[in-house]
Structures are given as C-alpha cells and as structure tokens.
Design an enzyme around this catalytic site. Structure first.
Site, PDB file in Angstrom:
ATOM      1  N   THR A  18       0.874  -1.158   0.000  1.00  0.00           N
ATOM      2  CA  THR A  18       0.000   0.000   0.000  1.00  0.00           C
ATOM      3  C   THR A  18       0.915   1.212   0.000  1.00  0.00           C
ATOM      4  OG1 THR A  18      -0.080  -0.035   2.408  1.00  0.00           O
ATOM      5  CG2 THR A  18      -1.881  -1.084   1.273  1.00  0.00           C
ATOM      6  N   GLY A  19       1.431   1.579  -1.180  1.00  0.00           N
ATOM      7  CA  GLY A  19       2.106   2.874  -1.312  1.00  0.00           C
ATOM      8  C   GLY A  19       1.017   3.833  -0.966  1.00  0.00           C
ATOM      9  N   THR A  20       1.236   4.714  -0.035  1.00  0.00           N
ATOM     10  CA  THR A  20       0.081   5.252   0.684  1.00  0.00           C
ATOM     11  C   THR A  20       0.325   6.648   1.175  1.00  0.00           C
ATOM     12  OG1 THR A  20      -0.535   3.109   1.510  1.00  0.00           O
ATOM     13  CG2 THR A  20      -1.126   4.934   2.883  1.00  0.00           C
ATOM     14  N   THR A  21      -0.784   7.305   1.530  1.00  0.00           N
ATOM     15  CA  THR A  21      -0.693   8.452   2.423  1.00  0.00           C
ATOM     16  C   THR A  21      -1.645   8.192   3.569  1.00  0.00           C
ATOM     17  OG1 THR A  21      -0.441   9.829   0.465  1.00  0.00           O
ATOM     18  CG2 THR A  21      -0.786  10.939   2.563  1.00  0.00           C
TER      19      THR A  21
END
Lengths: 218, 275
Positions: A18-21
């Site tokens: 989950t490349g995420t913010t």
C-alpha cells in the site's frame, strides 16, 4: 545481489504494497484519521478503493501502510489481542494499550516485516490520542503522517497545523493533506477515507475523487 | 484455543524457516538458474450481481510458449456454495484450493452447515501469509452464504481485497477494462454472465498467455451452475482426416530375432486358499 527480473506482469513477482498516504490528528475531544485508497503491486493498481483505516476496537482505529499483507495481518492480530484484553479488564481498552500491542509486533519482527501502522482513538482517561509506531518505537504525537505520500506533505502539515483546532478544522486539515499528497505521489490515489472518533463513537466517511479540494494544478 | 477445522496452526509468531531454506537451496545450483515453476498465464474474473456471484476463467495452460492444456479447469470447487479461480503457479493454486476444500468439508461435517466465504478467506490468508509469498497462488474466491454474496481476492503474500468485481492473471488489465466500463451494482443474471464473458474474452484476445475456451460458474442461493465451456474458441479446428495407418503402410526391410537365454534359478509354489 540484484533481484532477478522474472518476465511477465508485475503482480506475479512484486509484493503488494500500500504505497500510501495516511494521517491522524488529535483535536480536543477526539481524533481524525485519514487515508487514500490505492494498493499497488509494482506498477499495477491492484485495488483502487481499499479502506486503509482498520478498526482495532469500537473507538480505536489504525491506519495501514507498507506491505499490504504485513499490515493487514498485524491489524488482525492486534484486533484479536485487544478483544481478549478488553474482556479481561472488563471495559474499553486504552489507545495506549492498542498502540503498545502494535509496537510489540513491529519491534519484535522488525527485520521481517515491512509495515507501518498509525494508531489513533479516544478513551475515557486521556481523550483523543495519536501514536506512531514506525520501526517499533512508540511515541504519542499531536499528529502523525505516514506512507510514501507523506514525504510530499511534511512541509504542509508543519506549516498548517496549530494547536486547538476544532473537529471540523481537523477534518479539513486531514482532507487537504490527503489531497495534496495524492496529487503528487504516484503510489497514492483513488478516494479519501476519513474516520472521526470521539466519545460518542467512530464515524466513517468517503470523499470521492472529484469532491476533494483542488490546489494549484497546472 | 479449540479450532473448528483440522488445519494445524503452528506455534504462535512468524516462522520464516522456509525462506532461509530456499536461500540455502539456491546455492546448490552452482550459479545456474534455479528451475522456474510452471505458471499458467491466465485471465480470471468475478462479478457480484443481484442474486449471487459469477466467476469466469479461460482454459489455457502454457509451458513457456507451448500450450500444455487447452481445456484446463481453473475454477476450483471449494464448497457447495464457494468456488475459487486460481492464477499464478499451477501446482500451488491446485493444491492450495484442494487443501482449503478438504478443511472446509471437515468443518461442514463437524458443524452441519455450509462454510462462510469469510472463513475460507481467513484460512487462505493465514496459510499464504505464513509462507511469505513462496506459494505463488493468486486466487479469486466467490460464493453465497447466509450473510450475502461475496467476492474476495487473495494475493500470494497474504493480502486480501474485497470488491464487487475483480480480474486477475496476466490478462487482468484487459479484463478489468471491460469490467470497469460495464459493471453496475445489482446486475441481472444474463447481464452479469455477459459482462464476465466479455472480460475473459478481452483477456484471451489481448494476452498471449490466455486463450481457448471460456468457463463460467454462477453461484446463487439456489445452487451452482458450472458451465464448462460457456463459450468455445472460434479458432478451434476439426481434424481434416484420419491419422491411423493400416498395417503394411511402412515396408519391413530386414528382421532379426535374438532369443534371450533365461535360466530358472528358483521356483516356489504358494497355494492360494480360494475356498
């Protein structure tokens, strides 16, 4: 030694991340958590509507980032452990307890795991609290950001945050931060999920792409 | 903690012994490439509709550039109300789904009820996470239980996604294009079947690893309709002539007979009582 490149689509060999913010903010009387909804495996988006805000208890949530499998598993394990713990003590658990359980797993298996969870919630004793558990530390902060998209908004959150924000101001702060990060980070995107937790409970909300605030974008 | 299924959960905590073992095994090949497992380039898809779930898959199994099986079954039986499409390493998807199915059968016998999809998902996630991606199974689980119609995807590292429509496999991007365009909540059965058929068809057309026929599996409260094949490939050719040759077609030029000298070394007789 370099990773051998297996031919074929990325999802066959790449781990799902989950490349995420993710972000959590404390206000007087509760917390607001926010996340984007993009799950990627290499360059492919595997799920564009994933809710990364996972409940650990009625009034305690955590935000997932890093490896999807690791983060989901940690959240499930802590959910179970917290359930047992709250039955044992006979009342709702403290946010600090939940964060400690997450920290224990993150620290003990820090070499093998690749996930960062932000824990936030409300309890009777200390009100709204936000804890960061990156790499196995445990620290209470007024707000915390995480994920690949957080690097693009450190300047924004540092400049815009001030103490004593109301619930609505905190929600707007979270939405603005997510919107900015999603527009700059390739691994973040989709819709924004926010959860507001106070003494009355947890309220989940989705903000669709075109309802997000827009900033300078030429 | 007592478990209602037979799957032995190993000691608590994470166990990465096998990854260490795999690294050690790589050294045995002395610099040459470790053998690659067979992967079936695939298109699989699933859609939740008004009355249940529709799953679809192509039927091609490839071994590098050769089609090893033109009619391979990628939709696996898990339980009377749960079916699972598998992409990735062929042996892993087959064995993982068989293991899951036998576990859930024992659960059903013990509890007297059909298993829930969320239970199947949890068991799969537990197992695949424990093996840390070494089991190359990308699975789409679909089914109907007392809580409703469900569709889940489970990745090889143990990540789970619950969404109303899904595609996986090497043809997933092509199939997803069709699904994104045509999906609506609460579709009727015929529309849903046509949508899944169109998605698999797009995968077959645009991906070299997918092809041949399309299988469809419809799961509803009333039961399961496993249509195999739902649509046959339009490129299927019929053999033009018989390939049997009559004896004498190939002339015999010379014949040499060599008798084998065999000696009887030991003879023992055992009477069988056939009364």
């Amino acid at each position: 030694s370099p990773e051998e490149q297996t031919p074929g689509p990325g999802w066959l060999s790449e781990e799902v991340k989950t490349g995420t913010t993710i972000i959590a903010v404390e206000f007087n009387g509760g917390v607001v958590l926010g996340s984007d909804s993009r799950v990627s495996a290499g360059e492919t988006v595997v799920n564009r509507v994933m809710n990364k805000l996972s409940p650990l208890h009625d009034k305690i949530y955590c935000a997932l980032s890093g490896s999807a499998a690791d983060a989901q598993t940690i959240a499930e394990m802590v959910n179970y452990q917290l359930d047992v713990h709250s039955t044992e003590i006979g009342e709702d658990p403290q946010v600090r307890s939940a964060a400690t359980l997450v920290k224990n797993i993150s620290y003990k298996y820090k070499e093998e795991l690749s996930a960062h969870l932000i824990v936030a919630g409300w309890d009777r004793r200390d009100g709204g609290q936000v804890f960061a558990t990156l790499n196995g530390l445990l620290t209470r902060q007024p707000f915390a950001v995480g994920g690949s998209g957080s690097f693009y908004v450190y300047g924004f959150v540092d400049a815009e945050y001030h103490k004593g924000m109301s619930k609505e101001e905190s929600q707007q702060f979270v939405i603005n931060t997510l919107s900015l990060a999603m527009s700059r980070d390739g691994s973040s995107g989709g819709v924004a999920y926010i959860v507001t937790i106070d003494e009355h409970g947890a309220e989940e909300k989705v903000i669709l792409g075109n309802d997000l605030p827009s900033f300078f974008d030429q | 903690m007592a478990l209602s299924n037979v799957l032995q959960t190993p000691a608590a905590g994470f166990n990465f012994d096998n990854t260490a073992r795999n690294e050690a095994l790589k050294g045995l090949f002395e610099g040459a490439q470790a053998p690659k497992p067979l992967k079936t380039g695939t298109t699989i898809a699933g859609v939740v509709f008004k009355d249940g779930v529709v799953l679809g898959a192509d039927t091609r199994a490839t071994s590098s550039e050769v089609v090893a099986d033109k009619m391979c079954a990628k939709i696996h039986y898990i339980a009377p109300n749960i079916y699972c499409c598998g992409a990735g390493t062929a042996a892993d998807t087959e064995k993982t789904t068989e293991l899951l199915s036998s576990n859930l059968t024992i659960f059903s016998l013990n509890s007297g009820r059909n298993p829930r999809i969320i239970m199947a998902v949890n068991i799969l996630q537990d197992m695949l996470y424990r093996y840390h991606g070494q089991i190359g199974a990308n699975l789409i689980l679909g089914g109907v239980d007392c809580t409703g119609n469900h569709l889940y995807s489970v990745g090889p590292y143990g990540s789970v996604n619950q969404v109303p429509y899904l595609a996986m496999g090497s043809g997933d991007l092509a199939a997803l294009g069709i699904l994104e365009d045509g999906f609506k909540p609460d579709l009727e059965l015929e529309r849903a079947k046509e949508l899944v058929r169109g998605a698999i068809h797009a995968g077959i057309m645009s991906d070299l690893g997918s092809g041949n026929n399309i299988d469809i599996c419809v799961i509803t409260r009333q039961g399961v309709d496993y249509i195999r094949p739902y649509q046959e490939s339009e490129y299927k050719e019929n053999r033009k002539m018989k390939y049997k040759y009559r004896p004498g077609t190939t002339p015999v030029l010379t014949e040499k007979v060599v008798p084998l000298k065999l000696e009887v070394v030991q003879e023992s007789v055992q009477r069988m009582d056939t009364a």
